[in-house]
Design an enzyme around this catalytic site. Sequence first.
Site, PDB file in Angstrom:
ATOM      1  N   SER A 135       0.873  -1.158   0.000  1.00  0.00           N
ATOM      2  CA  SER A 135       0.000   0.000   0.000  1.00  0.00           C
ATOM      3  C   SER A 135       0.917   1.217   0.000  1.00  0.00           C
ATOM      4  O   SER A 135       1.743   1.366   0.899  1.00  0.00           O
ATOM      5  CB  SER A 135      -0.865  -0.036   1.267  1.00  0.00           C
ATOM      6  OG  SER A 135      -1.623   1.145   1.391  1.00  0.00           O
ATOM      7  N   LYS A 161      -1.042  -1.053  -4.511  1.00  0.00           N
ATOM      8  CA  LYS A 161      -2.262  -0.297  -4.187  1.00  0.00           C
ATOM      9  C   LYS A 161      -1.845   1.120  -3.868  1.00  0.00           C
ATOM     10  O   LYS A 161      -0.893   1.337  -3.121  1.00  0.00           O
ATOM     11  CB  LYS A 161      -2.947  -0.955  -2.981  1.00  0.00           C
ATOM     12  CG  LYS A 161      -3.771  -0.045  -2.070  1.00  0.00           C
ATOM     13  CD  LYS A 161      -4.456  -0.851  -0.969  1.00  0.00           C
ATOM     14  CE  LYS A 161      -4.666  -0.019   0.292  1.00  0.00           C
ATOM     15  NZ  LYS A 161      -5.225  -0.824   1.406  1.00  0.00           N
ATOM     16  N   LYS A 163      -3.080   5.063  -2.588  1.00  0.00           N
ATOM     17  CA  LYS A 163      -4.116   5.813  -1.896  1.00  0.00           C
ATOM     18  C   LYS A 163      -4.577   6.910  -2.846  1.00  0.00           C
ATOM     19  O   LYS A 163      -3.737   7.545  -3.524  1.00  0.00           O
ATOM     20  CB  LYS A 163      -3.552   6.431  -0.620  1.00  0.00           C
ATOM     21  CG  LYS A 163      -3.181   5.393   0.431  1.00  0.00           C
ATOM     22  CD  LYS A 163      -4.427   4.739   1.017  1.00  0.00           C
ATOM     23  CE  LYS A 163      -4.064   3.808   2.163  1.00  0.00           C
ATOM     24  NZ  LYS A 163      -5.250   3.200   2.788  1.00  0.00           N
ATOM     25  N   ASP A 188      -7.243   2.795  -2.992  1.00  0.00           N
ATOM     26  CA  ASP A 188      -7.977   2.869  -1.727  1.00  0.00           C
ATOM     27  C   ASP A 188      -8.294   4.328  -1.438  1.00  0.00           C
ATOM     28  O   ASP A 188      -7.392   5.158  -1.331  1.00  0.00           O
ATOM     29  CB  ASP A 188      -7.097   2.275  -0.605  1.00  0.00           C
ATOM     30  CG  ASP A 188      -7.814   2.180   0.744  1.00  0.00           C
ATOM     31  OD1 ASP A 188      -8.976   2.635   0.848  1.00  0.00           O
ATOM     32  OD2 ASP A 188      -7.208   1.645   1.692  1.00  0.00           O
ATOM     33  N   GLU A 213     -11.090   0.465  -3.209  1.00  0.00           N
ATOM     34  CA  GLU A 213     -11.394   0.166  -1.809  1.00  0.00           C
ATOM     35  C   GLU A 213     -12.071   1.371  -1.142  1.00  0.00           C
ATOM     36  O   GLU A 213     -11.610   2.508  -1.282  1.00  0.00           O
ATOM     37  CB  GLU A 213     -10.063  -0.159  -1.115  1.00  0.00           C
ATOM     38  CG  GLU A 213     -10.176  -0.768   0.260  1.00  0.00           C
ATOM     39  CD  GLU A 213      -8.783  -1.086   0.830  1.00  0.00           C
ATOM     40  OE1 GLU A 213      -7.805  -1.243   0.058  1.00  0.00           O
ATOM     41  OE2 GLU A 213      -8.680  -1.170   2.059  1.00  0.00           O
ATOM     42  N   ASP A 238     -13.706  -1.944   3.317  1.00  0.00           N
ATOM     43  CA  ASP A 238     -12.779  -2.041   4.449  1.00  0.00           C
ATOM     44  C   ASP A 238     -13.519  -1.471   5.670  1.00  0.00           C
ATOM     45  O   ASP A 238     -14.179  -2.216   6.417  1.00  0.00           O
ATOM     46  CB  ASP A 238     -11.499  -1.250   4.099  1.00  0.00           C
ATOM     47  CG  ASP A 238     -10.494  -1.129   5.234  1.00  0.00           C
ATOM     48  OD1 ASP A 238     -10.802  -1.521   6.364  1.00  0.00           O
ATOM     49  OD2 ASP A 238      -9.372  -0.616   4.999  1.00  0.00           O
ATOM     50  N   LYS A 262      -9.374  -7.080   8.323  1.00  0.00           N
ATOM     51  CA  LYS A 262      -8.394  -6.627   9.314  1.00  0.00           C
ATOM     52  C   LYS A 262      -8.922  -7.163  10.631  1.00  0.00           C
ATOM     53  O   LYS A 262     -10.021  -6.774  11.037  1.00  0.00           O
ATOM     54  CB  LYS A 262      -8.325  -5.094   9.367  1.00  0.00           C
ATOM     55  CG  LYS A 262      -7.731  -4.443   8.128  1.00  0.00           C
ATOM     56  CD  LYS A 262      -7.728  -2.932   8.242  1.00  0.00           C
ATOM     57  CE  LYS A 262      -7.154  -2.288   6.972  1.00  0.00           C
ATOM     58  NZ  LYS A 262      -7.398  -0.838   6.920  1.00  0.00           N
ATOM     59  N   GLY A 290      -3.766  -3.950   6.223  1.00  0.00           N
ATOM     60  CA  GLY A 290      -2.734  -3.620   7.210  1.00  0.00           C
ATOM     61  C   GLY A 290      -3.049  -2.306   7.890  1.00  0.00           C
ATOM     62  O   GLY A 290      -3.850  -1.505   7.391  1.00  0.00           O
TER      63      GLY A 290
HETATM   64  O1  OSB Z   1      -7.161   1.696   4.663  1.00  0.00           O
HETATM   65  O2  OSB Z   1      -5.885   0.039   4.451  1.00  0.00           O
HETATM   66  C1  OSB Z   1      -6.111   1.135   4.946  1.00  0.00           C
HETATM   67  C2  OSB Z   1      -3.059   2.288   6.933  1.00  0.00           C
HETATM   68  C3  OSB Z   1      -3.658   2.948   7.984  1.00  0.00           C
HETATM   69  C4  OSB Z   1      -5.031   3.047   8.007  1.00  0.00           C
HETATM   70  C5  OSB Z   1      -5.788   2.484   6.994  1.00  0.00           C
HETATM   71  C6  OSB Z   1      -5.196   1.798   5.957  1.00  0.00           C
HETATM   72  C7  OSB Z   1      -3.795   1.733   5.918  1.00  0.00           C
HETATM   73  C8  OSB Z   1      -3.047   1.086   4.838  1.00  0.00           C
HETATM   74  C9  OSB Z   1      -1.684   0.588   5.206  1.00  0.00           C
HETATM   75  O3  OSB Z   1      -3.411   1.032   3.691  1.00  0.00           O
HETATM   76  C10 OSB Z   1      -1.438  -0.827   4.872  1.00  0.00           C
HETATM   77  C11 OSB Z   1      -0.181  -1.340   5.532  1.00  0.00           C
HETATM   78  O4  OSB Z   1      -0.130  -1.500   6.772  1.00  0.00           O
HETATM   79  O5  OSB Z   1       0.757  -1.599   4.800  1.00  0.00           O
HETATM   80 MG    MG Z   2      -8.311   0.473   3.322  1.00  0.00          MG
END
Ligand code: OSB
Ligand code: MG
Length: 371
Positions: A135, A161, A163, A188, A213, A238, A262, A290
Amino acid sequence: MKVEAITLREIQMPLVDFFETSFGRTYSRRIFLITLHCEGINAWAECVAGEDPYYSSEWLESAWPTVKHYLAPAILGRNFSSASECVPLMSRVRGHRMAKAALENALWDAEATAKRIPLWKLLGGKQQSIRCGVSIGIQDSAEQLLEKIQTELAAGYQRIKIKVKPGWDLTVLERIRSRWPDIMLSCDANSAYTLDQVEHLRKFDQFNLLMIEQPLWDDDIYNHSRLQERIKTAICLDESIHHARDAAQAVEIGACRIINIKVGRLGGFTEGKKVHDVCASHNIPVWCGGMLESGIGRAHNIAISTLENFRLPGDVSASKRYWKEDIIEPEVEVSSEGIIAVRDVPGTGYKVREDLIEKFTVRKETIRVGG
Ligand code: OSB
Ligand code: MG
């Protein structure tokens, strides 16, 4: 396993690189760790509640007193033959799933260690190697993002992925796809859009994304079904999914075609497994999300990712992407094929580095039977 004492602990660890989502930028983590002291076994888990109430209403400063005053007392002094027995004991407390998950998952860790079996096998896992994606947060420029993607692809990660948010979406996706037309790519939004933006969201379809996402509100399922009808790209939920009933409802009304698991968001391994099973029965693939975890949370993510319906690469990546030095030994490593080889040893397969944790600790409280 008798739970004789419970330690709450906050550690602070700077991230190797900042991580930015549509709700903000993180430079350093404050991490809430739980230790259950059970008849000579120290079992660990990580509470994934964030520094701020942005990803979810739950955050570090809500999780800590909830564990201290309600959840830890509910399991302290009890004898468990299996970890999931703690779930009904904590159910009087509404919500606070990340806090509950930390205690429950530590108990699974204790059970696996006491029974001398790998945690992943105790959870019912079948896959001994798991596929990894990364991510990648919002960067200061598109060039920087392309450079990061280049690095992660060279390291072997199977899925990228990114953001997204309004203003950081179509133009960056266009840049990525013109350089890498065929990579497995997803995005995401962490709830950065509304249903008024359907026409804008339809434009994501041209990029052949594996999924988008959480495009809409964090507390919404229904409007995602209205969006899913109008776009080709698969929606993955999510934030909106808190338990197996949410998952069943979302699938039934067509709000998503994929679900992100998660275990913290879902309240622990027991509910995580239920969501996994609901999705499997509807042929909906899941993958492991994550929360910028330390090695302790990361090791638990690896264990749950071995269940059969984890069919897409997860956001479970190497320790060194986040930490100069991780608090487990060995650190989590990812092969040049983008795979984590799951360790076939009792417990999580990773040793907790208590010396290092002690160095990073900024606050610590132990609760014992009888005060
Ligand atoms: O939406 O998946 C998410 C990190 C913090 C809060 C929300 C998210 C995330 C990530 C990080 O996308 C994923 C990772 O830990 O590598
Ligand atoms: Mg997410």
